[in-house]
Structure formats: structure tokens, C-alpha cells
Design an enzyme around this catalytic site. Sequence first.
Site, PDB file in Angstrom:
ATOM      1  N   GLY A  35       0.846  -1.201   0.000  1.00 31.82           N
ATOM      2  CA  GLY A  35       0.000   0.000   0.000  1.00 31.82           C
ATOM      3  C   GLY A  35       0.873   1.239   0.000  1.00 31.82           C
ATOM      4  O   GLY A  35       2.091   1.160   0.241  1.00 31.82           O
ATOM      5  N   LEU A  36       0.241   2.371  -0.240  1.00 30.11           N
ATOM      6  CA  LEU A  36       0.968   3.640  -0.313  1.00 30.11           C
ATOM      7  C   LEU A  36       1.677   3.947   1.010  1.00 30.11           C
ATOM      8  O   LEU A  36       1.309   3.416   2.061  1.00 30.11           O
ATOM      9  CB  LEU A  36      -0.019   4.779  -0.613  1.00 30.11           C
ATOM     10  CG  LEU A  36      -0.726   4.740  -1.968  1.00 30.11           C
ATOM     11  CD1 LEU A  36      -1.767   5.870  -2.042  1.00 30.11           C
ATOM     12  CD2 LEU A  36       0.276   4.871  -3.118  1.00 30.11           C
ATOM     13  N   SER A  37       2.649   4.832   0.937  1.00 33.04           N
ATOM     14  CA  SER A  37       3.289   5.314   2.158  1.00 33.04           C
ATOM     15  C   SER A  37       2.232   6.018   3.018  1.00 33.04           C
ATOM     16  O   SER A  37       1.459   6.829   2.511  1.00 33.04           O
ATOM     17  CB  SER A  37       4.405   6.303   1.782  1.00 33.04           C
ATOM     18  OG  SER A  37       4.957   6.839   2.953  1.00 33.04           O
ATOM     19  N   SER A  39      -0.309   4.513   4.339  1.00 36.36           N
ATOM     20  CA  SER A  39      -1.621   3.855   4.222  1.00 36.36           C
ATOM     21  C   SER A  39      -1.990   3.134   5.520  1.00 36.36           C
ATOM     22  O   SER A  39      -3.176   2.937   5.803  1.00 36.36           O
ATOM     23  CB  SER A  39      -1.628   2.884   3.037  1.00 36.36           C
ATOM     24  OG  SER A  39      -0.617   1.915   3.173  1.00 36.36           O
ATOM     25  N   SER A 109       6.005  -1.874  -1.915  1.00 39.20           N
ATOM     26  CA  SER A 109       6.042  -2.865  -3.012  1.00 39.20           C
ATOM     27  C   SER A 109       5.001  -2.536  -4.085  1.00 39.20           C
ATOM     28  O   SER A 109       4.014  -3.249  -4.232  1.00 39.20           O
ATOM     29  CB  SER A 109       5.869  -4.288  -2.470  1.00 39.20           C
ATOM     30  OG  SER A 109       4.861  -4.406  -1.487  1.00 39.20           O
TER      31      SER A 109
HETATM   32  P1  ADP Z   1       2.801   2.940   6.306  1.00 37.05           P
HETATM   33  O1  ADP Z   1       3.514   1.933   7.155  1.00 37.05           O
HETATM   34  O2  ADP Z   1       1.858   2.303   5.341  1.00 37.05           O
HETATM   35  O3  ADP Z   1       3.715   3.916   5.653  1.00 37.05           O
HETATM   36  P2  ADP Z   1       1.962   4.055   8.842  1.00 37.05           P
HETATM   37  O4  ADP Z   1       1.419   2.864   9.567  1.00 37.05           O
HETATM   38  O5  ADP Z   1       3.352   4.511   9.165  1.00 37.05           O
HETATM   39  O6  ADP Z   1       1.836   3.791   7.262  1.00 37.05           O
HETATM   40  O7  ADP Z   1       0.986   5.294   9.053  1.00 37.05           O
HETATM   41  C1  ADP Z   1      -0.419   5.189   8.989  1.00 37.05           C
HETATM   42  C2  ADP Z   1      -1.075   6.338   9.743  1.00 37.05           C
HETATM   43  O8  ADP Z   1      -2.484   6.264   9.556  1.00 37.05           O
HETATM   44  C3  ADP Z   1      -0.824   6.298  11.235  1.00 37.05           C
HETATM   45  O9  ADP Z   1      -0.596   7.607  11.708  1.00 37.05           O
HETATM   46  C4  ADP Z   1      -2.162   5.742  11.782  1.00 37.05           C
HETATM   47  O10 ADP Z   1      -2.425   6.202  13.101  1.00 37.05           O
HETATM   48  C5  ADP Z   1      -3.172   6.294  10.799  1.00 37.05           C
HETATM   49  N1  ADP Z   1      -4.423   5.528  10.690  1.00 37.05           N
HETATM   50  C6  ADP Z   1      -5.672   6.018  10.774  1.00 37.05           C
HETATM   51  N2  ADP Z   1      -6.610   5.056  10.635  1.00 37.05           N
HETATM   52  C7  ADP Z   1      -5.932   3.904  10.454  1.00 37.05           C
HETATM   53  C8  ADP Z   1      -6.362   2.546  10.261  1.00 37.05           C
HETATM   54  N3  ADP Z   1      -7.640   2.177  10.238  1.00 37.05           N
HETATM   55  N4  ADP Z   1      -5.402   1.613  10.079  1.00 37.05           N
HETATM   56  C9  ADP Z   1      -4.096   1.965  10.092  1.00 37.05           C
HETATM   57  N5  ADP Z   1      -3.627   3.221  10.262  1.00 37.05           N
HETATM   58  C10 ADP Z   1      -4.550   4.202  10.462  1.00 37.05           C
END
Ligand code: ADP
Length: 201
Positions: A35-37, A39, A109
Site C-alpha cells: 500500500g501507499l506510504s 496507508s 512494493s
Molecule cells: P505505512 O507503514 O503504510 O507507511 P503508517 O502505519 O506509518 O503507514 O501510518 C499510517 C497512519 O495512519 C498512522 O498515523 C495511523 O495512526 C493512521 N491511521 C488512521 N486510521 C488507520 C487505520 N484504520 N489503520 C491503520 N492506520 C490508520
Amino acid sequence: MENKNNIHPVFDRILQRADKEKMLHQKAVVIWFTGLSGSGKTTIAIGVEKELNKLGVLTQILDGDNVRTGINNNLGFSEEDRTENIRRIAEVSKLFLNCGIVTINCFVSPTIEIRENAKEIIGENDFLEVYINTPFEVCEQRDVKGLYKKARAGEIKNFTGLDAPFEAPLTPFLEIHTKNQTIEESVEEVLNKVLPIIQNK
Ligand code: ADP
């Protein structure tokens, strides 16, 4: 030049994955978040790991932080390096898999080809592709690491979703829409799907 004939396989002499799974009372899989950064891959992975831990399931999270600073610290973001990055991640995942450990991978990915490569190395039956489907606008608004701002300012090139494509999985094992749900709900969705597989001992 190393001669490949000098490599003597020990696979028939070392303990098998099934032996280790039996010891751990779990079945190993690789949960592959794409998924996107921003996400939600890492956030959901952490939540899933915590719950699995409570249930006595041994896990390992692989993400950019522990991979790019360690085993892949000599790789950049060229096409060639991105391919090598994922190849090594998949090979490392396979080692964990053979240890009976549930491995949770958090990598953008972005292309079908990259994920196909990973699936091929890991093995189709052990590769659970989970698509964290969060709209670009939502990820940009969250901008957890400030990367969207930098990409908009032209400080990051080939940023996924902006000037590099994200190819959504066509038939993922699971698709999570985080936009209108809590982290706990997203975590639960993953657990509901993977627990029957992991606990099928
Ligand atoms: P990634 O690892 O995909 O780059 P992160 O996990 O670092 O993304 O960041 C996701 C952000 O979205 C976090 O700040 C998280 O608190 C927020 N968020 C809000 N709703 C959700 C949800 N349902 N599931 C996961 N993250 C969520």
C-alpha cells in the site's frame, strides 16, 4: 571465482520447518502488506503482532527501518536496487518461514511484478498478500513522515502515487479500507483472516 559445486546442501540433515512449527504450535506464513506510504501498513502490523503475541504466536516484522538500515544498507532506489531490495526481503522471509515464524512485511512494493517476484521466492501457499487500500489524499493528509510534503516540493523523485505508479493487487488475500475505520478494526480484520491459518496446527 567461487565454484557452485563446492556448496554442499544440508537441507536433508537439518530440522525441517514442520518440526519447528510443531514446537511452536503454529503454522508459519508471510503476511505481505502492500500500500501507499502512510496507508497504515506498519501501524496495522504492530497491532497484529501485539495480538498474536498475546496468543503465543511467534512473529517477526520486516519493514524499511530494519531492512534498509541493515541487510540492504548498500541499496538505493534505482530500478535495479528496488528489485534486489525485494529479492533479499523475500529470501529473508523464507528463512523465517522455515523457522516456523509468522513474518509480517510492510513494504510499499508498488508493482505487481515486484510482488510476483516475492511470491515466487516465498511460495504461493505461504504468501498472504494484504492490500492496505487507503486513498492517496488520505495518505497525503496523514503525511506521517512528511514525505508527501517533500515529494510535492520536488525533493523526492519517483514518489509512489505521485510521479511513480502504484499497481493495486488484482486478487489480494485481503483488502483493508482504512479510511473510515479505526486501527483496531483494521487489525481485527487481518486477525480474523489469518488466525485460522496460523492456528491450524
Ligand atoms: P505505512 O507503514 O503504510 O507507511 P503508517 O502505519 O506509518 O503507514 O501510518 C499510517 C497512519 O495512519 C498512522 O498515523 C495511523 O495512526 C493512521 N491511521 C488512521 N486510521 C488507520 C487505520 N484504520 N489503520 C491503520 N492506520 C490508520
